[in-house]
Enzyme design. Structure first.
Site, PDB file in Angstrom:
ATOM      1  N   GLY A   5       0.863  -1.417  -0.082  1.00  0.00           N
ATOM      2  CA  GLY A   5      -0.200   0.002  -0.054  1.00  0.00           C
ATOM      3  C   GLY A   5       0.688   1.082   0.137  1.00  0.00           C
ATOM      4  O   GLY A   5       1.599   1.436  -0.873  1.00  0.00           O
ATOM      5  N   ILE A   6       0.229   2.140   0.912  1.00  0.00           N
ATOM      6  CA  ILE A   6       1.160   3.605   0.817  1.00  0.00           C
ATOM      7  C   ILE A   6       2.497   3.295   1.436  1.00  0.00           C
ATOM      8  O   ILE A   6       3.453   4.085   0.792  1.00  0.00           O
ATOM      9  CB  ILE A   6       0.198   4.531   1.933  1.00  0.00           C
ATOM     10  CG1 ILE A   6      -0.947   4.825   1.411  1.00  0.00           C
ATOM     11  CG2 ILE A   6       1.221   5.813   1.982  1.00  0.00           C
ATOM     12  CD1 ILE A   6      -1.784   5.573   2.072  1.00  0.00           C
TER      13      ILE A   6
ATOM     14  N   ASP B  31       7.109  -5.278  14.653  1.00  0.00           N
ATOM     15  CA  ASP B  31       5.666  -5.075  15.371  1.00  0.00           C
ATOM     16  C   ASP B  31       5.750  -3.590  15.894  1.00  0.00           C
ATOM     17  O   ASP B  31       6.484  -3.547  17.036  1.00  0.00           O
ATOM     18  CB  ASP B  31       5.220  -6.054  16.278  1.00  0.00           C
ATOM     19  CG  ASP B  31       4.091  -5.780  17.006  1.00  0.00           C
ATOM     20  OD1 ASP B  31       3.418  -4.926  16.657  1.00  0.00           O
ATOM     21  OD2 ASP B  31       3.423  -6.811  17.494  1.00  0.00           O
TER      22      ASP B  31
ATOM     23  N   ASN C 263       4.101   4.952   9.312  1.00  0.00           N
ATOM     24  CA  ASN C 263       3.050   4.552   8.488  1.00  0.00           C
ATOM     25  C   ASN C 263       1.893   3.441   8.780  1.00  0.00           C
ATOM     26  O   ASN C 263       0.645   3.437   8.430  1.00  0.00           O
ATOM     27  CB  ASN C 263       3.502   4.438   7.051  1.00  0.00           C
ATOM     28  CG  ASN C 263       2.521   3.860   6.107  1.00  0.00           C
ATOM     29  OD1 ASN C 263       1.785   4.477   5.563  1.00  0.00           O
ATOM     30  ND2 ASN C 263       2.649   2.435   5.873  1.00  0.00           N
TER      31      ASN C 263
ATOM     32  N   TYR D 257     -10.942   4.044  14.953  1.00  0.00           N
ATOM     33  CA  TYR D 257     -10.040   4.571  13.868  1.00  0.00           C
ATOM     34  C   TYR D 257     -10.049   6.009  14.174  1.00  0.00           C
ATOM     35  O   TYR D 257      -8.927   6.627  14.209  1.00  0.00           O
ATOM     36  CB  TYR D 257     -10.559   4.052  12.547  1.00  0.00           C
ATOM     37  CG  TYR D 257      -9.482   4.509  11.520  1.00  0.00           C
ATOM     38  CD1 TYR D 257      -8.375   3.474  11.559  1.00  0.00           C
ATOM     39  CD2 TYR D 257      -9.789   5.415  10.681  1.00  0.00           C
ATOM     40  CE1 TYR D 257      -7.034   3.598  10.512  1.00  0.00           C
ATOM     41  CE2 TYR D 257      -8.507   5.413   9.642  1.00  0.00           C
ATOM     42  CZ  TYR D 257      -7.332   4.767   9.585  1.00  0.00           C
ATOM     43  OH  TYR D 257      -6.632   4.866   8.582  1.00  0.00           O
TER      44      TYR D 257
ATOM     45  N   LYS E 238      -6.510   8.040  15.095  1.00  0.00           N
ATOM     46  CA  LYS E 238      -6.023   8.911  14.105  1.00  0.00           C
ATOM     47  C   LYS E 238      -6.230  10.244  14.558  1.00  0.00           C
ATOM     48  O   LYS E 238      -5.462  11.123  14.286  1.00  0.00           O
ATOM     49  CB  LYS E 238      -6.890   8.622  12.721  1.00  0.00           C
ATOM     50  CG  LYS E 238      -6.231   7.353  12.165  1.00  0.00           C
ATOM     51  CD  LYS E 238      -4.807   7.152  11.921  1.00  0.00           C
ATOM     52  CE  LYS E 238      -4.392   6.083  11.195  1.00  0.00           C
ATOM     53  NZ  LYS E 238      -2.777   5.795  10.909  1.00  0.00           N
TER      54      LYS E 238
ATOM     55  N   ILE F  79      -7.813   6.065  -0.837  1.00  0.00           N
ATOM     56  CA  ILE F  79      -6.776   5.801  -1.403  1.00  0.00           C
ATOM     57  C   ILE F  79      -6.859   4.489  -2.319  1.00  0.00           C
ATOM     58  O   ILE F  79      -7.421   3.653  -1.545  1.00  0.00           O
ATOM     59  CB  ILE F  79      -5.260   5.950  -0.688  1.00  0.00           C
ATOM     60  CG1 ILE F  79      -5.314   7.267  -0.141  1.00  0.00           C
ATOM     61  CG2 ILE F  79      -4.370   5.529  -1.575  1.00  0.00           C
ATOM     62  CD1 ILE F  79      -5.337   8.493  -1.042  1.00  0.00           C
TER      63      ILE F  79
ATOM     64  N   THR G 296      -5.757   1.228  -2.888  1.00  0.00           N
ATOM     65  CA  THR G 296      -5.169   0.335  -2.456  1.00  0.00           C
ATOM     66  C   THR G 296      -5.630  -1.111  -2.276  1.00  0.00           C
ATOM     67  O   THR G 296      -6.904  -1.220  -2.480  1.00  0.00           O
ATOM     68  CB  THR G 296      -4.295   0.498  -1.083  1.00  0.00           C
ATOM     69  OG1 THR G 296      -5.387   0.418   0.100  1.00  0.00           O
ATOM     70  CG2 THR G 296      -3.676   2.075  -1.076  1.00  0.00           C
ATOM     71  N   PRO G 297      -4.926  -2.093  -2.058  1.00  0.00           N
ATOM     72  CA  PRO G 297      -5.655  -3.546  -2.042  1.00  0.00           C
ATOM     73  C   PRO G 297      -6.483  -3.476  -0.889  1.00  0.00           C
ATOM     74  O   PRO G 297      -7.163  -4.462  -0.697  1.00  0.00           O
ATOM     75  CB  PRO G 297      -4.327  -4.436  -1.750  1.00  0.00           C
ATOM     76  CG  PRO G 297      -3.009  -3.773  -2.457  1.00  0.00           C
ATOM     77  CD  PRO G 297      -3.392  -2.453  -2.132  1.00  0.00           C
TER      78      PRO G 297
END
Length: 266
Positions: free
Chosen positions: A19-20, A57, A84, A152, A156, A187, A189-190
């Site tokens: 991903g990012i 981790d 990230n 989340y 964040k 975004i 991404t998978p």
């Protein structure tokens, strides 16, 4: 790469396997950096643009100590840290699992805190004096509420204010160390694959996701990596404690209720 914006800088990217994170690894290497990619999943160095790949981790402080030590042993300094690595779960507050909540806190918020802690310690001892750039991956979900994403949102949002605290500390105590947060929107991404593969009409589902964005499409991981390169570079030398939003106009349009959960990926 001679003349790259990060030429000769030593960079550590967490969650660098996909991903990012993977886009950041590739772009920063292209810009001339020595890149250390860490991820909880094992990485194949032959398939990565990173100069060094480590299993890591981010919720484990001992593993942070080991990752920073390996970076310093190889390169003798740390110039850029990209916090990230992150995860998300779609759960309204009344159905929130304590196990999932604690896991998100551990990875998204505590992992970022530990990165800042040990990143600052390394950067303050850089040859030539304290210097460096820390980039914390927050989200548009760190600035608005989403009905299906209390954990989340909380983590964040915490990353957003943690960044400001670290920025002020470093500005007043170490001068040369900067810390900024980056806030991606949707975004491509998978992470979207389960939703798309489960749709009756994959193309229609993808088109509907694109049209939720004011610009008419989701962003790319490469576009977020470009923002990371700016914040990491000397072009951002007077930028610290800031929030860089890259969301295709989502927040400006007030579209916080159009999706039930954040959709960016690491």
């Amino acid at each position: 790469m001679d003349g790259g914006r990060l030429n000769g800088k030593v960079v550590l990217v967490t969650g660098g396997a996909s991903g990012i994170g993977a886009a950041c690894v590739t772009r920063m290497a292209d810009e001339g950096a020595f890149v250390v990619s860490t991820d909880i999943a094992p990485q194949d160095e032959e398939q990565s643009d990173a100069a060094l790949c480590l299993q890591h981790d981010v919720a484990d402080e001992d593993q942070w100590i080991a990752a920073i030590a390996a970076t310093l042993e190889r390169y003798g300094r740390l110039d850029v840290l990209v916090n990230n690595a992150g995860i998300t779960f779609r759960q309204p507050i009344e159905d929130a699992s304590l196990e999932d909540w604690n896991r998100m806190i551990g990875i998204n918020l505590t992992g970022t805190m530990l990165g800042c802690k040990h990143g600052v310690r390394a950067m303050r001892d850089n040859p030539g004096g304290p210097s460096g750039s820390i980039i914390n991956m927050s989200s548009m979900a760190g600035m608005i509420g989403m009905a299906q994403a209390p954990g989340y949102n909380a983590t964040k949002g915490g990353v957003r204010l943690l960044t400001k605290s670290v920025a002020v500390r470093c500005a007043t105590e170490y001068r040369g160390i900067r810390c900024n947060s980056l806030h991606p929107g949707a975004i491509d991404t998978p992470i979207h694959e389960p939703r798309l593969s489960g749709a009756e009409d994959r193309d229609a589902a993808r088109a509907s996701m694109d049209l939720l964005q004011p610009v008419g499409r989701m962003g790319t991981a490469q576009e977020i990596a470009a923002c990371v390169v700016f914040l990491a570079s000397d072009d951002a030398s007077f930028v610290t404690g800031a929030e860089l939003v890259a969301d295709g106009g989502w927040l400006a349009d007030g579209g916080s209720t159009r999706l039930p959960a954040p959709v960016e990926a690491r």
